[in-house]
Design a protein around this motif. Sequence first.
Motif, PDB file in Angstrom:
ATOM      1  N   LEU A 144       4.443   0.594   2.035  1.00 13.04           N
ATOM      2  CA  LEU A 144       5.506   1.001   1.127  1.00 13.04           C
ATOM      3  C   LEU A 144       6.179   2.282   1.609  1.00 13.04           C
ATOM      4  O   LEU A 144       5.560   3.119   2.256  1.00 13.04           O
ATOM      5  N   HIS A 145       7.451   2.417   1.251  1.00  8.14           N
ATOM      6  CA  HIS A 145       8.256   3.649   1.401  1.00  8.14           C
ATOM      7  C   HIS A 145       7.872   4.507   2.608  1.00  8.14           C
ATOM      8  O   HIS A 145       7.467   5.663   2.459  1.00  8.14           O
ATOM      9  N   LEU A 146       8.015   3.962   3.798  1.00  2.98           N
ATOM     10  CA  LEU A 146       7.710   4.728   5.004  1.00  2.98           C
ATOM     11  C   LEU A 146       8.642   5.930   5.108  1.00  2.98           C
ATOM     12  O   LEU A 146       9.862   5.802   5.077  1.00  2.98           O
ATOM     13  N   SER A 147       8.049   7.124   5.263  1.00  5.95           N
ATOM     14  CA  SER A 147       8.867   8.324   5.477  1.00  5.95           C
ATOM     15  C   SER A 147       8.595   8.973   6.825  1.00  5.95           C
ATOM     16  O   SER A 147       9.436   9.710   7.343  1.00  5.95           O
ATOM     17  N   SER A 148       7.421   8.730   7.415  1.00  3.33           N
ATOM     18  CA  SER A 148       7.058   9.384   8.669  1.00  3.33           C
ATOM     19  C   SER A 148       7.434   8.519   9.865  1.00  3.33           C
ATOM     20  O   SER A 148       6.847   7.457  10.097  1.00  3.33           O
ATOM     21  N   SER A 149       8.391   8.995  10.649  1.00  2.00           N
ATOM     22  CA  SER A 149       8.774   8.256  11.851  1.00  2.00           C
ATOM     23  C   SER A 149       7.664   8.255  12.892  1.00  2.00           C
ATOM     24  O   SER A 149       7.658   7.410  13.795  1.00  2.00           O
ATOM     25  N   ASP A 150       6.693   9.175  12.771  1.00  2.08           N
ATOM     26  CA  ASP A 150       5.570   9.200  13.705  1.00  2.08           C
ATOM     27  C   ASP A 150       4.779   7.892  13.689  1.00  2.08           C
ATOM     28  O   ASP A 150       4.102   7.563  14.665  1.00  2.08           O
ATOM     29  N   ALA A 151       4.847   7.176  12.562  1.00  2.05           N
ATOM     30  CA  ALA A 151       4.068   5.948  12.426  1.00  2.05           C
ATOM     31  C   ALA A 151       4.706   4.755  13.132  1.00  2.05           C
ATOM     32  O   ALA A 151       4.061   3.704  13.279  1.00  2.05           O
ATOM     33  N   LEU A 152       5.948   4.884  13.572  1.00  2.00           N
ATOM     34  CA  LEU A 152       6.626   3.733  14.168  1.00  2.00           C
ATOM     35  C   LEU A 152       5.909   3.190  15.408  1.00  2.00           C
ATOM     36  O   LEU A 152       5.793   1.962  15.559  1.00  2.00           O
ATOM     37  N   PRO A 153       5.390   4.031  16.324  1.00  2.00           N
ATOM     38  CA  PRO A 153       4.623   3.463  17.447  1.00  2.00           C
ATOM     39  C   PRO A 153       3.364   2.715  16.991  1.00  2.00           C
ATOM     40  O   PRO A 153       2.981   1.712  17.613  1.00  2.00           O
ATOM     41  N   LEU A 154       2.729   3.188  15.907  1.00  2.00           N
ATOM     42  CA  LEU A 154       1.562   2.479  15.376  1.00  2.00           C
ATOM     43  C   LEU A 154       1.968   1.089  14.881  1.00  2.00           C
ATOM     44  O   LEU A 154       1.266   0.096  15.115  1.00  2.00           O
ATOM     45  N   ILE A 155       3.094   1.041  14.209  1.00  2.00           N
ATOM     46  CA  ILE A 155       3.590  -0.232  13.679  1.00  2.00           C
ATOM     47  C   ILE A 155       3.969  -1.169  14.824  1.00  2.00           C
ATOM     48  O   ILE A 155       3.661  -2.368  14.799  1.00  2.00           O
ATOM     49  N   ALA A 156       4.607  -0.619  15.850  1.00  2.00           N
ATOM     50  CA  ALA A 156       4.970  -1.441  17.007  1.00  2.00           C
ATOM     51  C   ALA A 156       3.732  -2.027  17.675  1.00  2.00           C
ATOM     52  O   ALA A 156       3.709  -3.203  18.065  1.00  2.00           O
ATOM     53  N   GLY A 157       2.674  -1.211  17.791  1.00  2.00           N
ATOM     54  CA  GLY A 157       1.440  -1.705  18.391  1.00  2.00           C
ATOM     55  C   GLY A 157       0.812  -2.814  17.576  1.00  2.00           C
ATOM     56  O   GLY A 157       0.319  -3.815  18.125  1.00  2.00           O
ATOM     57  N   VAL A 201       0.829  -1.212   0.000  1.00  2.00           N
ATOM     58  CA  VAL A 201       0.000   0.000   0.000  1.00  2.00           C
ATOM     59  C   VAL A 201       0.858   1.255   0.000  1.00  2.00           C
ATOM     60  O   VAL A 201       1.746   1.423   0.860  1.00  2.00           O
ATOM     61  N   HIS A 202       0.569   2.144  -0.955  1.00  2.00           N
ATOM     62  CA  HIS A 202       1.075   3.519  -0.876  1.00  2.00           C
ATOM     63  C   HIS A 202       0.163   4.232   0.117  1.00  2.00           C
ATOM     64  O   HIS A 202      -0.968   4.588  -0.191  1.00  2.00           O
ATOM     65  N   ALA A 203       0.701   4.441   1.314  1.00  2.00           N
ATOM     66  CA  ALA A 203      -0.132   4.860   2.443  1.00  2.00           C
ATOM     67  C   ALA A 203      -0.023   6.364   2.685  1.00  2.00           C
ATOM     68  O   ALA A 203       0.791   6.823   3.496  1.00  2.00           O
ATOM     69  N   GLU A 204      -0.829   7.133   1.966  1.00  2.00           N
ATOM     70  CA  GLU A 204      -1.071   8.546   2.259  1.00  2.00           C
ATOM     71  C   GLU A 204      -2.573   8.762   2.097  1.00  2.00           C
ATOM     72  O   GLU A 204      -3.159   8.310   1.109  1.00  2.00           O
ATOM     73  N   ASP A 205      -3.188   9.436   3.039  1.00  2.00           N
ATOM     74  CA  ASP A 205      -4.629   9.626   3.043  1.00  2.00           C
ATOM     75  C   ASP A 205      -5.017  10.763   2.106  1.00  2.00           C
ATOM     76  O   ASP A 205      -4.498  11.885   2.220  1.00  2.00           O
ATOM     77  N   SER A 206      -5.940  10.492   1.192  1.00  2.00           N
ATOM     78  CA  SER A 206      -6.294  11.487   0.175  1.00  2.00           C
ATOM     79  C   SER A 206      -6.971  12.710   0.772  1.00  2.00           C
ATOM     80  O   SER A 206      -6.698  13.848   0.358  1.00  2.00           O
ATOM     81  N   ASP A 207      -7.855  12.534   1.753  1.00  2.00           N
ATOM     82  CA  ASP A 207      -8.540  13.683   2.351  1.00  2.00           C
ATOM     83  C   ASP A 207      -7.552  14.589   3.082  1.00  2.00           C
ATOM     84  O   ASP A 207      -7.640  15.822   3.002  1.00  2.00           O
ATOM     85  N   ALA A 208      -6.601  13.985   3.778  1.00  2.00           N
ATOM     86  CA  ALA A 208      -5.611  14.793   4.486  1.00  2.00           C
ATOM     87  C   ALA A 208      -4.738  15.574   3.506  1.00  2.00           C
ATOM     88  O   ALA A 208      -4.382  16.736   3.765  1.00  2.00           O
ATOM     89  N   SER A 217       4.154  -5.740   7.387  1.00  2.00           N
ATOM     90  CA  SER A 217       5.573  -5.508   7.160  1.00  2.00           C
ATOM     91  C   SER A 217       5.757  -4.103   6.606  1.00  2.00           C
ATOM     92  O   SER A 217       4.807  -3.485   6.112  1.00  2.00           O
ATOM     93  N   VAL A 218       6.984  -3.601   6.702  1.00  2.00           N
ATOM     94  CA  VAL A 218       7.244  -2.189   6.401  1.00  2.00           C
ATOM     95  C   VAL A 218       8.593  -2.049   5.706  1.00  2.00           C
ATOM     96  O   VAL A 218       9.564  -2.710   6.085  1.00  2.00           O
ATOM     97  N   GLU A 219       8.636  -1.164   4.721  1.00  2.00           N
ATOM     98  CA  GLU A 219       9.884  -0.828   4.044  1.00  2.00           C
ATOM     99  C   GLU A 219      10.145   0.668   4.136  1.00  2.00           C
ATOM    100  O   GLU A 219       9.247   1.468   4.371  1.00  2.00           O
TER     101      GLU A 219
END
Length: 442
Positions: free
Chosen positions: A234-247, A182-189, A256-258
């Motif tokens: 895919l292509h994680l750029s935001s370190s803010d998401a790391l706690p979400l991934i850990a949870g 998934v290219h994970a960026e929210d369209s509304d945001a 999985s994350v790249e």
Amino acid sequence: MDLVVRAARAVTPGGEGPVTIGIEGGRIAVVEPGITELPGTRVVDLAGDEVLLPGLVDTHVHVNDPGRAEWEGFETATRAAAAGGVTTIVDMPLNSLPPTVDVPALAVKRKAATGRVHVDVGFWGGAIPGNEGELRGLHDEGVFGFKCFLLHSGVDEFPPLDPAGLESAMRELASFDAQLIVHAEDSDAIDDAPDPHGERYSDFLSSRPRGAENLAITHVIEGARRTGVRAHVLHLSSSDALPLIAGARRESVALSVETCPHYLSFVAEEIRDGATQFKCCPPIREAGNRELLWQGLADGLIETIVSDHSPCTPELKRLDTGDFGLAWGGISSLQLGLPAIWTQARARGFTLADVVRWMAANPAAQVGMRNKGRLAPGCDADFCVFAPDEAFVVDVAKLAHRNRVSAYDQRPLAGVVRGTWLRGKPVTGDEPHGQLLTRGNC
């Protein structure tokens, strides 16, 4: 043995040390510790300053062929991969025409690649609105999984999934244990963010906020939790998401994350206004964010590093105007990933074994390639001969990419790829001998 390779330094699953490797029929037959007199028809001894690595596996490459081969193409992409020590790539389903969203389109792409690839090539399928009935057929034809976007992809022929479409695709793919990437960026945001047009990099960065990425990753995690699908960010750029991934990991969500070399190498504070060669989506963020991504790798929250090689013609980068809003978003880096990462990794105390794990073993495991990414008996004899202490300055004119545009131009890097072998045979760039891979045959 058909071939024996002896190296004073090599990175195997057991760590780094001297090895003697015997190859038969293009596969590794034996790995002996130390330098031994294993008999072989041909014996190759690496130089003292060279390290034998498994060929790298890059699972995120936009070849753009057929249809937009002027952006890259199978011949140039796979030459560039080999020049960078990459022996296996997996091609993304979009930017080519037609996109790989049904079986006939996959056949067109395979025909375009046949006889033209210098490394092994596999293919992703695409999940777009209206093609849910095509997914199982593509899976049965051997694609390695399915890519989707949650916002406009940049090309109209590969539209994004809305929330209902994402849920439906997840349930369908879970039914036959296929992976959704998934290219994970929210369209509304993104729609609510400031306009990206203009030369100021800070304005472009504001137009792709971390919150858009964090929100989309939350949706992916919750969807994977509900449906049981194997999901990959895919292509994680935001370190803010790391706690979400850990949870999500603690709750055993199949996630999985790249991330990519450009997020681990560059920082927003150093990007000049108008330098559109640095534009990518999601964007390169601040220095503190970069360091947290490195920590995410150290902690195992991010498992893989892949290029997201997304080239285009120089005209599409709008270097003449420097307008980030109009420029194509993508970093051209397929040939440079290994030295780019090694330059940054060794400065932070990481080893070549870490780099091999992130760029060879883990990407191969993520897509189910049992015979790739490791110097181990039974694996393909895919090698990268690497001189980690030799340095160079990137000259974009000398890269094998079709178009001479890269954010790495004139950047000093550590580590030189001196040779690449595919199934026990050197890759010279003259005679293509790569194979087209399907899920389950590699």
